[in-house]
Design an enzyme around this catalytic site. Structure first.
Site, PDB file in Angstrom:
ATOM      1  N   GLY A   1       0.804  -1.227   0.000  1.00  0.00           N
ATOM      2  CA  GLY A   1       0.000   0.000   0.000  1.00  0.00           C
ATOM      3  C   GLY A   1       0.834   1.274   0.000  1.00  0.00           C
ATOM      4  O   GLY A   1       2.066   1.245  -0.001  1.00  0.00           O
ATOM      5  N   HIS A   2       0.147   2.388   0.057  1.00  0.00           N
ATOM      6  CA  HIS A   2       0.774   3.710  -0.020  1.00  0.00           C
ATOM      7  C   HIS A   2       1.500   4.092   1.271  1.00  0.00           C
ATOM      8  O   HIS A   2       1.141   3.646   2.360  1.00  0.00           O
ATOM      9  CB  HIS A   2      -0.294   4.770  -0.331  1.00  0.00           C
ATOM     10  CG  HIS A   2      -1.333   4.881   0.747  1.00  0.00           C
ATOM     11  ND1 HIS A   2      -1.200   5.738   1.803  1.00  0.00           N
ATOM     12  CD2 HIS A   2      -2.483   4.204   0.946  1.00  0.00           C
ATOM     13  CE1 HIS A   2      -2.256   5.600   2.605  1.00  0.00           C
ATOM     14  NE2 HIS A   2      -3.051   4.666   2.100  1.00  0.00           N
TER      15      HIS A   2
END
Length: 113
Positions: free
Chosen positions: A38-39
């Site tokens: 994920g980010h």
């Protein structure tokens, strides 16, 4: 791999891995096939992400840690140095240094002896 990802030398990113924006990847990291990162994550040096593992956003994975096949780490979790996440586990809480966790939700592996 998003354009904003920072990757240090020696890292391997396998086919079909997805790495989202603003992630920092250390030296000699292995992100295996079909893994999703994920980010805004930080992956320390020598981290091994097994096939199909999923990391939510804003996670920190400590140096030398391993995320097992198909394991999931929810958003905003910290996995300590040299920790091991068992296959298929779901990390819902931070994992201390050197700890092996397994299960859903992931809990420390009991040592018998």
């Amino acid at each position: 791999v998003a354009p904003s990802v920072k990757i240090k030398p020696g890292t391997w990113i396998h086919p079909n891995a997805c790495i989202s924006s603003m992630t920092e990847i250390g030296y000699c990291v292995n992100v295996n096939r079909n893994a999703a990162v994920g980010h805004h994550n930080v992956l320390g040096d020598f981290v091994y992400i097994n096939p199909g593992a999923q990391l939510g956003g804003l996670c920190t994975i400590g140096r030398g840690s391993t995320i097992g096949i198909g394991a999931t780490c929810l958003d905003r979790k910290t996995i300590g140095l040299r920790a091991f996440i068992g296959a298929g586990s779901v990390v819902t809480k931070d994992v201390p240094d050197g700890t092996t966790v397994v299960g859903v939700p992931a809990k420390p592996l009991a040592v018998q002896g």
